[in-house]
Write a protein that holds these residues in place. Structure first.
Motif, PDB file in Angstrom:
ATOM      1  N   ASP A  43       0.954  -1.002  -0.142  1.00 24.13           N
ATOM      2  CA  ASP A  43       0.126  -0.363  -0.254  1.00 24.13           C
ATOM      3  C   ASP A  43       0.602   1.409   0.346  1.00 24.13           C
ATOM      4  O   ASP A  43       0.398   2.325  -0.460  1.00 24.13           O
ATOM      5  N   GLU A  47       1.064   4.440  -2.377  1.00 24.34           N
ATOM      6  CA  GLU A  47       1.106   5.436  -2.323  1.00 24.34           C
ATOM      7  C   GLU A  47       1.692   6.320  -2.969  1.00 24.34           C
ATOM      8  O   GLU A  47       1.824   7.866  -3.569  1.00 24.34           O
ATOM      9  N   THR A  48       3.654   5.518  -2.958  1.00 21.95           N
ATOM     10  CA  THR A  48       4.501   6.563  -3.378  1.00 21.95           C
ATOM     11  C   THR A  48       4.954   6.325  -5.006  1.00 21.95           C
ATOM     12  O   THR A  48       4.888   7.836  -4.677  1.00 21.95           O
TER      13      THR A  48
END
Length: 182
Positions: A43, A47-48
């Motif tokens: 996750d 996101e990054t």
């Protein structure tokens, strides 16, 4: 219309649907596999990176990188030495919690280096840890953040205690249970 044409049309429709849906199911299966392997780190990578495709590439690169490292287990003697060093760090926490956190971080890096992990960059260390110990990498990052606060004299004793717990969980995994006789 002849029944042969109907059968051909149905088969063509099924083939086209298979061609369209196969990549979708394949991508979903890859996502599930990586999520199962990396857990919460998956996750964070999504996101990054900004999207799943880039995150998949990043996580696969991490795996390839770690596969090239020739990670080795500790010898029984090395393992015993580091267990004693860790016990000293824990005792030090009573009188000097800030110094104990610095020493714990240093001990983690020392064991990682001995086992053939590169240690020059924290983000690379965390990425490498995420491959072998995905459940612990979040704790490692949290411990590191507390260690940085500690250097700035902004961490309280409870935060330092939590950092030591985080470091200990990774330390125990890095020592391994399967030390080798040398």
């Amino acid at each position: 219309m002849n029944s042969t044409y109907i059968i051909i049309a149905v088969v063509l429709i099924l083939v086209v649907m298979g061609v369209i849906l196969a990549p979708i199911f394949s991508r979903r299966k890859r996502s599930e596999k990586l999520h199962d392997q990396f857990g919460a780190e998956y996750d964070l990578a999504v996101e990054t990176a900004g999207n799943e495709k880039k995150a998949h590439a990043e996580l696969n690169e991490r795996q390839k990188h770690v596969d090239t490292l020739n990670i080795r287990p500790l010898s029984i003697k090395e393992r015993e030495r580091y267990l004693a060093d860790w016990a000293a760090v824990q005792l030090e926490f009573v009188d000097e919690p800030g110094k104990a956190i610095e020493d714990a971080d240093g001990l983690i890096m020392e064991v990682m280096q001995l086992r053939n992990y590169p240690i020059s960059d924290f983000e690379q260390r965390a990425a490498d840890v995420s491959v072998s110990y995905p459940a612990l990498v979040g704790n490692y990052r949290a411990a590191r953040e507390i260690a940085i606060k500690n250097k700035q004299h902004q961490a309280d004793t409870e935060e330092l205690r939590q950092a030591l717990i985080y470091y200990r969980s990774l330390f125990e995994e890095l020592l391994g249970k399967d030390a080798v006789v040398v």
